[in-house]
Design a protein around this motif. Structure first.
Motif, PDB file in Angstrom:
ATOM      1  N   LEU A 167       0.913  -1.379   0.131  1.00 21.99           N
ATOM      2  CA  LEU A 167      -0.046  -0.169   0.041  1.00 21.99           C
ATOM      3  C   LEU A 167       0.712   1.141  -0.104  1.00 21.99           C
ATOM      4  O   LEU A 167       0.628   2.215  -0.684  1.00 21.99           O
ATOM      5  N   PHE A 171       1.562   1.261  -4.335  1.00 22.66           N
ATOM      6  CA  PHE A 171       0.652   2.088  -4.629  1.00 22.66           C
ATOM      7  C   PHE A 171       1.023   3.529  -4.378  1.00 22.66           C
ATOM      8  O   PHE A 171       0.408   4.427  -5.312  1.00 22.66           O
ATOM      9  N   VAL A 175       0.517   6.510  -7.259  1.00 22.09           N
ATOM     10  CA  VAL A 175      -0.032   7.766  -7.115  1.00 22.09           C
ATOM     11  C   VAL A 175       0.692   9.102  -7.174  1.00 22.09           C
ATOM     12  O   VAL A 175       0.345   9.957  -8.003  1.00 22.09           O
ATOM     13  N   TRP A 199      -0.132  12.494   2.747  1.00 20.71           N
ATOM     14  CA  TRP A 199       0.020  11.162   3.482  1.00 20.71           C
ATOM     15  C   TRP A 199       0.261  11.294   4.867  1.00 20.71           C
ATOM     16  O   TRP A 199      -0.218  10.675   5.707  1.00 20.71           O
ATOM     17  N   LEU A 236      -6.324   6.864   3.380  1.00 15.32           N
ATOM     18  CA  LEU A 236      -6.751   5.771   2.063  1.00 15.32           C
ATOM     19  C   LEU A 236      -7.761   6.553   1.484  1.00 15.32           C
ATOM     20  O   LEU A 236      -7.827   6.750   0.193  1.00 15.32           O
ATOM     21  N   LEU A 237      -8.920   7.329   1.926  1.00 18.21           N
ATOM     22  CA  LEU A 237      -9.822   7.808   1.596  1.00 18.21           C
ATOM     23  C   LEU A 237      -9.270   9.069   0.773  1.00 18.21           C
ATOM     24  O   LEU A 237      -9.810   9.183  -0.662  1.00 18.21           O
ATOM     25  N   THR A 238      -8.421   9.764   1.143  1.00 17.72           N
ATOM     26  CA  THR A 238      -7.961  11.061   0.686  1.00 17.72           C
ATOM     27  C   THR A 238      -7.168  10.640  -1.056  1.00 17.72           C
ATOM     28  O   THR A 238      -7.242  11.398  -1.774  1.00 17.72           O
ATOM     29  N   MET A 239      -6.171   9.701  -0.487  1.00 17.61           N
ATOM     30  CA  MET A 239      -5.522   9.164  -1.845  1.00 17.61           C
ATOM     31  C   MET A 239      -6.204   8.689  -2.802  1.00 17.61           C
ATOM     32  O   MET A 239      -6.000   8.992  -3.971  1.00 17.61           O
ATOM     33  N   GLY A 240      -7.231   7.917  -2.609  1.00 18.28           N
ATOM     34  CA  GLY A 240      -8.284   7.351  -3.650  1.00 18.28           C
ATOM     35  C   GLY A 240      -8.995   8.408  -4.460  1.00 18.28           C
ATOM     36  O   GLY A 240      -9.099   8.776  -5.487  1.00 18.28           O
ATOM     37  N   LEU A 241      -9.189   9.453  -3.590  1.00 21.36           N
ATOM     38  CA  LEU A 241     -10.087  10.722  -3.919  1.00 21.36           C
ATOM     39  C   LEU A 241      -9.165  11.691  -5.073  1.00 21.36           C
ATOM     40  O   LEU A 241      -9.442  11.916  -5.820  1.00 21.36           O
ATOM     41  N   LEU A 243      -6.639  10.584  -6.458  1.00 20.77           N
ATOM     42  CA  LEU A 243      -6.397   9.694  -7.796  1.00 20.77           C
ATOM     43  C   LEU A 243      -7.513   9.863  -8.757  1.00 20.77           C
ATOM     44  O   LEU A 243      -7.176  10.070  -9.948  1.00 20.77           O
ATOM     45  N   ILE A 244      -8.678   9.849  -8.287  1.00 24.87           N
ATOM     46  CA  ILE A 244      -9.933   9.813  -9.218  1.00 24.87           C
ATOM     47  C   ILE A 244      -9.973  11.231  -9.781  1.00 24.87           C
ATOM     48  O   ILE A 244     -10.240  11.318 -10.936  1.00 24.87           O
TER      49      ILE A 244
END
Length: 258
Positions: A167, A171, A175, A199, A236-241, A243-244
């Motif tokens: 992760l 990952f 990112v 992070w 995790l939520l912030t990194m995914g957001l 990236l999207i």
């Protein structure tokens, strides 16, 4: 890197990703379990540093004299001096690697590598040994990762095999490159600084945000307790957001490849 490259680089796309991730997990498992190699879960400690240890500065009469004269705490000052020393060392290494990468990018070798990336069949038809170039770039990338790993383990003063989670070390780096701009060296540097800053800072910022959002709730409110307990997952939520959003509105990254 040469051994792994010879084994895995015959594969393509997702199969290459699966193979290299699998090999990395095997290496981590070996480091965790082979005491003779890396002391296993007891970790490798006492690694020599390119800058002084904090305790060495705290035991130095000259350092204590200087910090006391400036009205500073020697313990806090020693930690700051070590971190500034590492920051300077890191900056020097980063500049050297960036200059070399830019020179390579602008050279005939760099144009060949971009041609292979964009169209392997066309490059092979022009007489380029695509497999050998893949192996070459894999080894160069691994060497740079090795330098970074050496700097990180000496900063931490220990090598902790159990801390190497996909992760964070697969990952998160992925990112960084996507957000900064794939194919642009300056974009990768920007993405690295930006994403790792977030992070580190997202969790404390998330805790402050949750405190504000739940300030009107009772101390034992179930929703309040749940939100405060979930702050650790904000990373995790912030990194995914991020990236999207980047893939949607800036698919070539913040600093696109020219």
């Amino acid at each position: 890197a040469w051994l792994i490259g010879k084994t895995a680089l015959a594969l393509r796309s997702e199969y290459l990703a699966i193979a290299t991730l699998g090999i990395s997990e095997i290496i981590i498992a070996l480091m965790k379990n082979e005491d003779w190699l890396s002391r296993g879960v007891k970790n490798v400690i006492g690694l020599p540093r390119p800058v002084p240890y904090e305790i060495e500065l705290q035991e130095s009469a000259g350092f204590i004299e200087h910090t006391t004269a400036l009205g500073l705490d020697p313990v806090t000052s020693s930690s700051i001096v070590v971190k500034l020393g590492y920051a300077g060392l890191f900056s020097i290494v980063l500049v050297i690697v960036l200059i070399l990468a830019q020179l390579a990018l602008a050279s005939p070798w760099g144009r060949m590598m971009r041609a292979i990336r964009d169209n392997e069949e066309a490059a092979e038809a022009m007489g380029k040994n695509v497999t050998a170039r893949h192996l070459q770039i894999f080894i160069l990338g691994s060497a740079i990762c090795g330098v970074a790993g050496a700097m990180m383990t000496t900063l931490d003063s220990q090598l902790t095999p159990s801390s190497y989670q996909p992760l964070r070390f697969t990952f998160l780096v992925w990112v960084m490159v996507i957000v900064g701009g794939s194919g642009n060296n300056f974009g990768s540097v920007l993405g690295g600084f930006l994403i790792f800053f977030l992070w580190v800072q997202v969790e404390p910022m998330g805790a402050i945000l949750m405190q504000i959002l739940t300030s009107g709730m009772a101390e034992d409110n179930v929703l309040r307790l749940h939100l405060l307990d979930s702050v650790a997952h904000m990373r995790l939520l912030t990194m995914g957001l991020i990236l999207i959003l980047v893939l949607r509105f800036a698919p070539k990254g913040l600093i696109p490849e020219k």
